[in-house]
Design a protein around this motif. Structure first.
Motif, short mmCIF file in Angstrom:
data_model
loop_
_atom_site.label_atom_id
_atom_site.label_comp_id
_atom_site.label_asym_id
_atom_site.label_seq_id
_atom_site.Cartn_x
_atom_site.Cartn_y
_atom_site.Cartn_z
N GLU A 31 0.84 -1.20 0.00
CA GLU A 31 0.00 0.00 0.00
C GLU A 31 0.88 1.25 0.00
OE1 GLU A 31 -3.58 1.94 2.68
OE2 GLU A 31 -1.98 0.84 3.71
N GLU A 32 1.89 1.28 0.85
CA GLU A 32 2.80 2.44 0.92
C GLU A 32 3.54 2.64 -0.40
OE1 GLU A 32 5.40 2.10 4.30
OE2 GLU A 32 3.72 1.88 5.68
N ARG A 33 4.05 1.53 -0.96
CA ARG A 33 4.78 1.62 -2.22
C ARG A 33 3.88 2.14 -3.35
NH1 ARG A 33 5.99 -3.58 -5.10
NH2 ARG A 33 4.63 -2.77 -6.69
N LEU A 34 2.67 1.62 -3.46
CA LEU A 34 1.75 2.04 -4.51
C LEU A 34 1.34 3.51 -4.34
CD1 LEU A 34 -0.56 -1.11 -4.75
CD2 LEU A 34 1.22 -0.41 -6.38
N ALA A 35 1.11 3.92 -3.11
CA ALA A 35 0.71 5.31 -2.85
C ALA A 35 1.80 6.29 -3.24
CB ALA A 35 0.33 5.48 -1.38
N ALA A 36 3.06 5.85 -3.17
CA ALA A 36 4.18 6.74 -3.47
C ALA A 36 4.66 6.63 -4.92
CB ALA A 36 5.34 6.42 -2.53
N SER A 37 4.01 5.81 -5.71
CA SER A 37 4.46 5.60 -7.09
C SER A 37 3.34 5.87 -8.08
CB SER A 37 4.96 4.16 -7.26
OG SER A 37 3.87 3.26 -7.32
N ASP A 38 3.63 5.66 -9.34
CA ASP A 38 2.62 5.79 -10.39
C ASP A 38 1.80 4.51 -10.55
OD1 ASP A 38 3.35 8.40 -10.95
OD2 ASP A 38 4.76 7.82 -12.52
N GLU A 39 2.26 3.44 -9.94
CA GLU A 39 1.51 2.19 -9.99
C GLU A 39 0.24 2.32 -9.14
OE1 GLU A 39 3.98 -1.63 -9.78
OE2 GLU A 39 5.17 -0.13 -8.70
N THR A 40 -0.78 1.59 -9.52
CA THR A 40 -2.02 1.65 -8.74
C THR A 40 -2.43 0.29 -8.18
OG1 THR A 40 -3.37 1.36 -10.72
CG2 THR A 40 -2.95 3.63 -10.00
N GLN A 41 -1.82 -0.81 -8.67
CA GLN A 41 -2.26 -2.12 -8.20
C GLN A 41 -1.16 -3.16 -8.36
OE1 GLN A 41 -5.61 -3.41 -10.56
NE2 GLN A 41 -4.84 -2.32 -12.34
N ALA A 42 -1.26 -4.21 -7.54
CA ALA A 42 -0.31 -5.32 -7.59
C ALA A 42 -0.91 -6.50 -6.83
CB ALA A 42 1.03 -4.92 -6.99
N ASP A 43 -0.37 -7.68 -7.08
CA ASP A 43 -0.85 -8.90 -6.43
C ASP A 43 0.18 -9.46 -5.48
OD1 ASP A 43 -3.28 -8.95 -7.86
OD2 ASP A 43 -2.34 -9.99 -9.55
N ILE A 44 -0.31 -10.15 -4.46
CA ILE A 44 0.52 -10.89 -3.52
C ILE A 44 0.10 -12.34 -3.63
CG2 ILE A 44 1.06 -11.30 -1.09
CD1 ILE A 44 0.44 -8.32 -0.59
N SER A 45 1.02 -13.21 -3.99
CA SER A 45 0.71 -14.64 -4.08
C SER A 45 0.43 -15.19 -2.69
CB SER A 45 1.88 -15.40 -4.70
OG SER A 45 2.03 -15.03 -6.04
N VAL A 46 -0.52 -16.11 -2.63
CA VAL A 46 -0.92 -16.70 -1.36
C VAL A 46 -0.73 -18.21 -1.44
CG1 VAL A 46 -2.88 -17.10 0.19
CG2 VAL A 46 -2.62 -14.88 -0.93
N SER A 47 -0.10 -18.77 -0.46
CA SER A 47 0.02 -20.22 -0.36
C SER A 47 -1.28 -20.75 0.23
CB SER A 47 1.20 -20.59 0.54
OG SER A 47 1.16 -21.96 0.83
#
Length: 113
Positions: free
Chosen positions: A40-56
């Motif tokens: 959330e912090e990384r996206l808020a500070a960048s031009d990116e708006t979304q990303a996924d986290i793989s879940v086991s």
């Protein structure tokens, strides 16, 4: 991470629209909460708006509606609304029986506890 019981949706392969599926309940470990907050912090500070986290699947406590059955995979999809820089996430995956896309309603990252 808190346990979330929220509405879920199903979009079978080739379908034009998703259909409501009932309540889905999930809980991930503390490491997922930390990953989501960091993302959330990384996206808020960048031009990116979304990303996924793989879940086991072995580390996710998951209860799907009866008509869903087991999921073959899962990810947390994290996105930030740029106007307020607040992060949201939802669980998504594919049903083992027919590869239908299954996903939950969105939750604010702030609610992870």
């Amino acid at each position: 991470m808190n346990t979330f019981t929220i509405e879920s949706w199903c979009k079978p392969p080739g379908a034009e629209k998703s259909m409501p599926m009932g309540l889905i309940s999930f809980r991930g470990g503390e490491d997922y909460r930390l990953q989501m907050e960091s993302l959330e912090e990384r996206l808020a500070a960048s031009d990116e708006t979304q990303a996924d986290i793989s879940v086991s699947m072995s580390t996710l406590e998951l209860k799907t509606p009866d008509e869903c059955g087991e999921l073959a995979d899962a990810q947390f999809h994290v996105f930030v609304k740029k106007h307020d820089k607040r992060g949201h996430f939802f669980l998504k995956g594919h049903r083992k029986s027919d590869d239908a896309l299954i996903y939950s309603n969105a939750v604010m990252v702030d609610e992870l506890g």
